[in-house]
Design a protein around this motif. Sequence first.
Motif, short mmCIF file in Angstrom:
data_model
loop_
_atom_site.label_atom_id
_atom_site.label_comp_id
_atom_site.label_asym_id
_atom_site.label_seq_id
_atom_site.Cartn_x
_atom_site.Cartn_y
_atom_site.Cartn_z
N VAL A 36 0.84 -1.19 0.00
CA VAL A 36 0.00 0.00 0.00
C VAL A 36 0.88 1.24 0.00
N ASP A 37 0.65 2.14 -0.93
CA ASP A 37 1.35 3.42 -0.93
C ASP A 37 0.66 4.38 0.03
N VAL A 38 1.45 5.23 0.66
CA VAL A 38 0.93 6.29 1.51
C VAL A 38 1.34 7.62 0.88
N ILE A 39 0.36 8.41 0.50
CA ILE A 39 0.63 9.66 -0.21
C ILE A 39 0.27 10.83 0.70
N CYS A 40 1.23 11.72 0.91
CA CYS A 40 0.95 12.93 1.70
C CYS A 40 1.68 14.10 1.07
N GLU A 41 1.13 15.28 1.28
CA GLU A 41 1.65 16.45 0.60
C GLU A 41 2.71 17.19 1.40
N SER A 42 2.96 16.74 2.62
CA SER A 42 4.07 17.27 3.41
C SER A 42 4.63 16.14 4.25
N THR A 43 5.89 16.23 4.62
CA THR A 43 6.55 15.15 5.35
C THR A 43 5.90 14.96 6.72
N PRO A 44 5.50 13.73 7.06
CA PRO A 44 4.90 13.47 8.37
C PRO A 44 5.85 13.83 9.51
N LYS A 45 5.29 14.25 10.63
CA LYS A 45 6.10 14.65 11.77
C LYS A 45 6.61 13.46 12.57
N ASP A 46 5.94 12.32 12.44
CA ASP A 46 6.28 11.14 13.23
C ASP A 46 7.43 10.39 12.56
N SER A 47 8.65 10.68 12.98
CA SER A 47 9.82 10.08 12.33
C SER A 47 9.89 8.57 12.54
N ALA A 48 9.44 8.09 13.72
CA ALA A 48 9.46 6.65 13.99
C ALA A 48 8.52 5.93 13.02
N TRP A 49 7.39 6.54 12.76
CA TRP A 49 6.44 5.93 11.83
C TRP A 49 7.02 5.93 10.41
N ILE A 50 7.67 7.02 10.02
CA ILE A 50 8.29 7.08 8.69
C ILE A 50 9.29 5.94 8.53
N ASN A 51 10.08 5.71 9.56
CA ASN A 51 11.11 4.68 9.49
C ASN A 51 10.53 3.27 9.40
N SER A 52 9.26 3.13 9.81
CA SER A 52 8.63 1.80 9.78
C SER A 52 8.11 1.43 8.40
#
Length: 458
Positions: A36-52
Motif C-alpha cells: 500500500v502506498d501512503v501519499i501525503c503532501e508534506s513530510t509526516p512529523k512522526d519520524s518513527a512511523w516514517i522509518n517503519s
Amino acid sequence: MKLEQLAGKKIAILGAGREGQAVRAVLADKIPELAVDVICESTPKDSAWINSIMGDQLKVLSLADAELGNYEILIKSPGISPYRKEIQQALAEGTVLTSGTNLWFAEHATAKTICITGTKGKSTSSALLSHLLRSQGQKTELVGNIGIPLMERWDTTADQWVIEMSSFQAADFNGLADIAVIVSLFAEHLDWHGNEDRYIKDKLNLLENSKLAVVNAADQHLLEVTAHLPKRVLFNHQQGWYQNHGDIFFAGELVRKSQNLPLRGHHNASNLCAVLTVIDLLGRDARSSLQALPDFVSLPHRLQTIGNKDGAEWINDSIATTPAAVIAAIDSMPADSAVILLVGGYDRGVDWSMFIDFLRQSDPNARGKKMSNRLHTVIGLPDNGRRILEQMQQANIGVNGKYILSDSLKSAVESARLEAAVVTEKQTQILLSPGAPSFSEFENFEQRGELFQLYSGL
C-alpha cells in the motif's frame, strides 16, 4: 467495502496523519502481503512511523503529481476533500474512493453505533453521552473526530460505540449507524465542501445512512431539511427532552435547573437534551443517568474556565471558529457580567452580520438591555479582528469600555488584564472566543488555547 475486497488491488492511503497511520496499521496486520502506498503532501512529523515504512511506499508529493488514476482504491483521510479535482479525475477514470470509517463499518456490522455530528457541540455531546452510558455500566468506546480513529479500535469490543463524526467524515459515509444525532447546523468549512448547499448535504448524509435520526427541533432550518427522513426523533421538543433558558425539562416537567449543570450555556443544555433522548432510545433510564452529571469534566478549549486571576474569570473557548459559536459563548455569560472578549483569527471572509444582529437584541435576563451590554471591552486579534471591530463600530454597537486592536494573542492577553483591573462593580470574564480558525498564527485551536492559558499565568 470489506478488507477481503482490498486483496490484490493497487491501493493508496491519502494522508499520513493519525487516521492514515491507523489505516496502514490495520492493513499491515490483516493483509500483510498487501503493498500500500501512503501519499501525503508534506513530510509526516512522526519520524518513527516514517522509518517503519518499507521501500518507497511513502510518497511525499502533491496530489496533482501522484497519478491517482493509476490506483484501483484510494483510502482517504478526513482532512482531504473528495471534491479536489485530482480525486474527482481519478474517480472519473474508475478509481474507487473509501475511508477508514467506511472500512470499519463494513467489518463491524453488528456493533451498536451512535454517530453524533453538528457544526458545533458534537464533541461535547459525544463525550457527555459516553460518560453517562459508562455510569450505567455500559462498556462504551468514544471514538472518531474526537481524536481516536475507529481504525485504532479495530479489534475492540464494546456495548456501545459513540462516534463523533465531522462533516469531512459524513460526506462519503456509506455505513449504517443505529442512531445518528445532529445537534446543530450552520455553514462552516466551505473551503473543503465548496459551498453551503454541499456542506449541508454532506452533513445530512450521515442521517440518511442511519436507522434512527435524532434532530434538534429548536432549529427550524434543520427541521425543514430533515422532514423527509422516515425515522426522525426530535429533541428540544415539548413532548420529550428540551431546554428553556438552560433549565432541563421532560414533557413539561422541570427535571434540572441550569445552576445544577456542569456545562455553561444554553447550547450545552441543548446538547444534554440530545444525549438524554439517545439514552431513552437505547431503552435505558435517562433520568437516573443524570446522577453522574456532576462528575463530568468538560472538554478543554470549549468554554473552559481555566481559573480566576487579576480580578477576572479566564475562559478558554478557542474551539469557537464561527460567529455563531461566539454568540453562544456570550449568551452563556451571566447577564450582569463585564465581558472582555478576545475575537478574531484566520480570515475566511465570513459574514459577521449575525453577530451584529445578536448584539442588538434585547437581553431577556437583563431587563431589556442589549446583549452588547455584557461586553466591557472587545479586543481584536489578527487577522480579521480589525474587520470585526470596524463592522461593530459601523453598526454603532457600543461597549461599556472600548475597542482595542492587538497584533498578537500575547499582547491581547496583556490588554485584557489591564482592562479587567478597572472593573470593580461587576464580575468580570476574560473570554477567548475567536470565531475564526487558528491558522496562520497557530498550528491548531488547541495550541491557541494552550498559549492563552500560558499567557494568563494560570
